[in-house]
Design a protein around this motif. Structure first.
Motif, PDB file in Angstrom:
ATOM      1  N   MET A 193     -15.216  66.104  15.234  1.00 18.45           N
ATOM      2  CA  MET A 193     -16.080  65.802  14.116  1.00 18.45           C
ATOM      3  C   MET A 193     -17.229  66.775  14.070  1.00 18.45           C
ATOM      4  O   MET A 193     -17.681  67.113  13.026  1.00 18.45           O
ATOM      5  CB  MET A 193     -16.551  64.356  14.246  1.00 18.45           C
ATOM      6  CG  MET A 193     -16.671  63.687  12.956  1.00 18.45           C
ATOM      7  SD  MET A 193     -17.027  61.936  12.823  1.00 18.45           S
ATOM      8  CE  MET A 193     -17.022  61.171  14.361  1.00 18.45           C
ATOM      9  N   ASP A 223     -20.530  62.971  15.410  1.00 17.51           N
ATOM     10  CA  ASP A 223     -19.865  62.400  16.580  1.00 17.51           C
ATOM     11  C   ASP A 223     -20.797  61.462  17.332  1.00 17.51           C
ATOM     12  O   ASP A 223     -20.339  60.594  18.073  1.00 17.51           O
ATOM     13  CB  ASP A 223     -19.427  63.501  17.555  1.00 17.51           C
ATOM     14  CG  ASP A 223     -18.240  64.291  17.060  1.00 17.51           C
ATOM     15  OD1 ASP A 223     -17.439  63.739  16.288  1.00 17.51           O
ATOM     16  OD2 ASP A 223     -18.122  65.465  17.453  1.00 17.51           O
ATOM     17  N   ASP A 224     -22.086  61.669  17.175  1.00 16.42           N
ATOM     18  CA  ASP A 224     -23.110  60.858  17.832  1.00 16.42           C
ATOM     19  C   ASP A 224     -24.050  60.304  16.759  1.00 16.42           C
ATOM     20  O   ASP A 224     -25.201  60.719  16.644  1.00 16.42           O
ATOM     21  CB  ASP A 224     -23.885  61.722  18.836  1.00 16.42           C
ATOM     22  CG  ASP A 224     -24.990  60.957  19.544  1.00 16.42           C
ATOM     23  OD1 ASP A 224     -25.026  59.707  19.481  1.00 16.42           O
ATOM     24  OD2 ASP A 224     -25.849  61.624  20.167  1.00 16.42           O
ATOM     25  N   PRO A 235     -16.477  52.874  21.200  1.00 17.42           N
ATOM     26  CA  PRO A 235     -16.266  54.242  20.699  1.00 17.42           C
ATOM     27  C   PRO A 235     -15.634  54.280  19.308  1.00 17.42           C
ATOM     28  O   PRO A 235     -16.009  55.115  18.478  1.00 17.42           O
ATOM     29  CB  PRO A 235     -15.357  54.875  21.753  1.00 17.42           C
ATOM     30  CG  PRO A 235     -15.707  54.134  23.017  1.00 17.42           C
ATOM     31  CD  PRO A 235     -15.976  52.713  22.572  1.00 17.42           C
ATOM     32  N   SER A 236     -14.697  53.388  19.031  1.00 18.27           N
ATOM     33  CA  SER A 236     -14.073  53.376  17.697  1.00 18.27           C
ATOM     34  C   SER A 236     -15.096  53.009  16.622  1.00 18.27           C
ATOM     35  O   SER A 236     -15.041  53.538  15.503  1.00 18.27           O
ATOM     36  CB  SER A 236     -12.891  52.403  17.664  1.00 18.27           C
ATOM     37  OG  SER A 236     -13.334  51.079  17.937  1.00 18.27           O
ATOM     38  N   THR A 268     -17.238  56.007  15.915  1.00 14.15           N
ATOM     39  CA  THR A 268     -16.507  56.931  15.039  1.00 14.15           C
ATOM     40  C   THR A 268     -16.586  56.473  13.590  1.00 14.15           C
ATOM     41  O   THR A 268     -16.836  57.275  12.687  1.00 14.15           O
ATOM     42  CB  THR A 268     -15.034  57.052  15.494  1.00 14.15           C
ATOM     43  OG1 THR A 268     -15.012  57.588  16.822  1.00 14.15           O
ATOM     44  CG2 THR A 268     -14.232  57.948  14.569  1.00 14.15           C
ATOM     45  N   ARG A 304     -18.363  58.630  10.592  1.00 12.57           N
ATOM     46  CA  ARG A 304     -17.604  59.013   9.388  1.00 12.57           C
ATOM     47  C   ARG A 304     -18.272  58.487   8.123  1.00 12.57           C
ATOM     48  O   ARG A 304     -18.323  59.194   7.103  1.00 12.57           O
ATOM     49  CB  ARG A 304     -16.169  58.527   9.483  1.00 12.57           C
ATOM     50  CG  ARG A 304     -15.357  59.297  10.483  1.00 12.57           C
ATOM     51  CD  ARG A 304     -13.898  58.803  10.518  1.00 12.57           C
ATOM     52  NE  ARG A 304     -13.177  59.466  11.582  1.00 12.57           N
ATOM     53  CZ  ARG A 304     -12.620  60.657  11.474  1.00 12.57           C
ATOM     54  NH1 ARG A 304     -12.713  61.322  10.361  1.00 12.57           N
ATOM     55  NH2 ARG A 304     -11.979  61.189  12.493  1.00 12.57           N
TER      56      ARG A 304
END
Length: 173
Positions: free
Chosen positions: A1, A13-14, A152-153, A156, A160
């Motif tokens: 990303m 990503d973060d 983590p998902s 993400t 996004r």
């Protein structure tokens, strides 16, 4: 990303790091507002003041609004899914503060858009104080709790959504 957000620093990503970086940038704009108010009291809305006012207004009118939307439309629902009553109450408080901040910014926004040429006051308060207190709460309470709760998902998904709000397409897996 890897794509960086408008605040620089962390990438999508973060997204929680990106929100924290935005707080740093907002603090920089608050400091500019304090300097701008002192400058206009003495010099009026000269070209230097107009440039500074334009930069601050542009940031708060675009990136600042996106930031609140990131928290309200994307982060809050992800956190609500975890069912932590303390986090739910904190998010409700912070979202209520967003409305207070918007109301406090309205008179300041008008002045930033059309600085008086004569020396005078720029109404930076209560906006600057409210914003600084709000960011402190998010930095010390919300972001650490979000880091602890979100999988983590979910990180993400948040990244996004934040990227999409800014028109950035992130290649999917």
């Amino acid at each position: 990303m890897g794509e960086k957000g408008e605040c620089g620093g962390p990438s999508f990503d973060d997204p929680l790091g990106l929100l924290a970086a935005c707080h740093e940038r907002i603090e920089g704009h608050c400091a500019t507002l304090v300097r701008l108010a002192a400058h206009v009291r003495v010099h009026g809305g000269d070209s230097e003041a107009r440039v500074a006012a334009g930069r601050v207004h542009h940031y708060f009118a675009q990136a600042g609004r996106w930031h609140h939307e990131d928290e309200e439309r994307d982060l809050a629902p992800l956190l609500a899914h975890h069912g932590d009553p303390a986090v739910t109450a904190l998010m409700a408080r912070l979202m209520s503060e967003h409305r207070v901040l918007e109301q406090a910014y309205a008179p300041l926004e008008l002045v930033l858009q059309a600085l008086p040429t004569a020396p005078g006051d720029v109404p930076i308060e209560p906006y600057v104080s409210l914003m600084r207190a709000h960011m402190a709460a998010e930095n010390t309470m919300l972001l650490p709790r979000a880091r602890a709760l979100l999988a983590p998902s979910e990180i993400t998904v948040l990244g996004r959504a934040m990227a999409a709000r800014r028109g950035v397409t992130i290649p999917g897996p």
